[in-house]
Scaffold this active site. Structure first.
Site, PDB file in Angstrom:
ATOM      1  CG  ASP A   1      -7.610 -53.625  17.253  1.00  0.00           C
ATOM      2  OD1 ASP A   1      -8.409 -54.556  17.055  1.00  0.00           O
ATOM      3  OD2 ASP A   1      -7.366 -53.182  18.393  1.00  0.00           O
TER       4      ASP A   1
ATOM      5  CD  GLU B   1      -9.013 -51.693  22.023  1.00  0.00           C
ATOM      6  OE1 GLU B   1     -10.038 -52.122  22.605  1.00  0.00           O
ATOM      7  OE2 GLU B   1      -8.091 -52.421  21.640  1.00  0.00           O
TER       8      GLU B   1
ATOM      9  CG  ASP C   1     -17.756 -55.757  32.069  1.00  0.00           C
ATOM     10  OD1 ASP C   1     -17.226 -55.680  33.202  1.00  0.00           O
ATOM     11  OD2 ASP C   1     -18.830 -56.342  31.845  1.00  0.00           O
TER      12      ASP C   1
ATOM     13  CG  HIS D   1     -10.358 -50.203  26.068  1.00  0.00           C
ATOM     14  ND1 HIS D   1     -10.516 -49.184  26.972  1.00  0.00           N
ATOM     15  CD2 HIS D   1     -11.577 -50.397  25.489  1.00  0.00           C
ATOM     16  CE1 HIS D   1     -11.767 -48.774  26.956  1.00  0.00           C
ATOM     17  NE2 HIS D   1     -12.444 -49.496  26.072  1.00  0.00           N
TER      18      HIS D   1
ATOM     19  CG  HIS E   1      -7.195 -55.999  24.403  1.00  0.00           C
ATOM     20  ND1 HIS E   1      -7.240 -56.824  23.297  1.00  0.00           N
ATOM     21  CD2 HIS E   1      -7.344 -56.806  25.468  1.00  0.00           C
ATOM     22  CE1 HIS E   1      -7.433 -58.074  23.688  1.00  0.00           C
ATOM     23  NE2 HIS E   1      -7.499 -58.091  25.009  1.00  0.00           N
TER      24      HIS E   1
ATOM     25  CG  ASP F   1      -4.485 -55.306  20.344  1.00  0.00           C
ATOM     26  OD1 ASP F   1      -3.442 -55.559  20.988  1.00  0.00           O
ATOM     27  OD2 ASP F   1      -5.618 -55.392  20.846  1.00  0.00           O
TER      28      ASP F   1
END
Length: 232
Positions: free
Chosen positions: A8, A10, A53, A58, A153, A158
């Site tokens: 995963d 970010e 946003d 995260h 997140h 994740d």
């Protein structure tokens, strides 16, 4: 032995083609559908602002990334590529993660990770649960996977949750107990050898003919060729 890397990322925003960058990457090793505990995790300095946003999702600020390495530095790109090797990559909405990773690889003149190496768990979930919400949160709740550790997140959290979801999408937790797995067979044999020595006198057989017949019928009609003790 099947090795998969569940990963995963970010990022600073939604689109690497508009200059957004990767800021966190995490990988979890899964062998024969069992997480091994081996992980790769790294925060990355993006050298640009983070969209508000994205930061709300995260929780990673530029201040948190001060002093972190850039993607092109060996402790990131070389360590990441060494960890994933040539194995299959698993991600939720894989085109998103692949796009950001390949954009970073291109910046440091490394070969991209081709689409054929990737498994998209979002696509798998849509096929298994058509018409339903198939976000990672939704899948965890549907599969009764705890979200207690996840307030925002995070790539490592994740990736670990996705490893559990991937196991369920591949047939459920019984895959982890599959005695046809060479790893499971070797582990069981090793455990038995370690726990017991050779028996000096064999035990008398206590099975009845009815029990023997029922067992043979079960092997023949239910297990069939899945019975590992019948294999040469």
């Amino acid at each position: 032995m099947a090795r998969h890397i569940v990963l995963d990322t970010e990022t600073t925003g939604l689109d690497p083609n508009t200059g957004h960058r990767l800021i966190e990457i995490a990988c979890v090793e899964v062998v024969d559908y069992i997480p091994t505990g081996r992980e790769f995790h790294q925060y990355v300095q993006p050298d640009r602002t983070i969209d508000p946003d994205a930061e709300r999702v995260h929780g990673i600020s530029l201040a948190k990334l001060q002093g972190k390495p850039r993607f092109h530095q060996p402790e990131v790109v070389d360590a990441f590529l060494a960890f994933i090797g040539d194995d299959t990559l698993v991600a939720h909405n894989a085109p998103f993660d692949r796009g950001f990773i390949n954009a970073e690889l291109a910046r440091c003149q490394r070969a991209p990770l081709p689409e054929g190496r990737w498994i998209d768990t979002l696509a798998l979930a849509k096929k298994k649960f058509p018409g339903m919400y198939n976000s990672l949160d939704s899948l965890c709740k549907r599969m009764k996977i705890s979200l207690a550790s996840r307030d925002k997140h995070g790539a490592l959290i994740d990736a670990n949750l996705l490893a559990q979801v991937y196991l369920e999408l591949q047939g459920g937790k019984e895959r982890a107990l599959d005695l046809t797995s060479s790893m499971a067979v070797r582990a069981a044999a090793t455990a038995v050898q370690a726990a017991y020595g050779a028996r000096t006198r064999a035990l008398a057989c206590r099975i009845t003919e009815e029990e023997r017949a029922a067992h043979e019928a079960f092997v023949r009609d239910v297990l069939k060729d899945k019975a590992v003790w019948l294999r040469a």
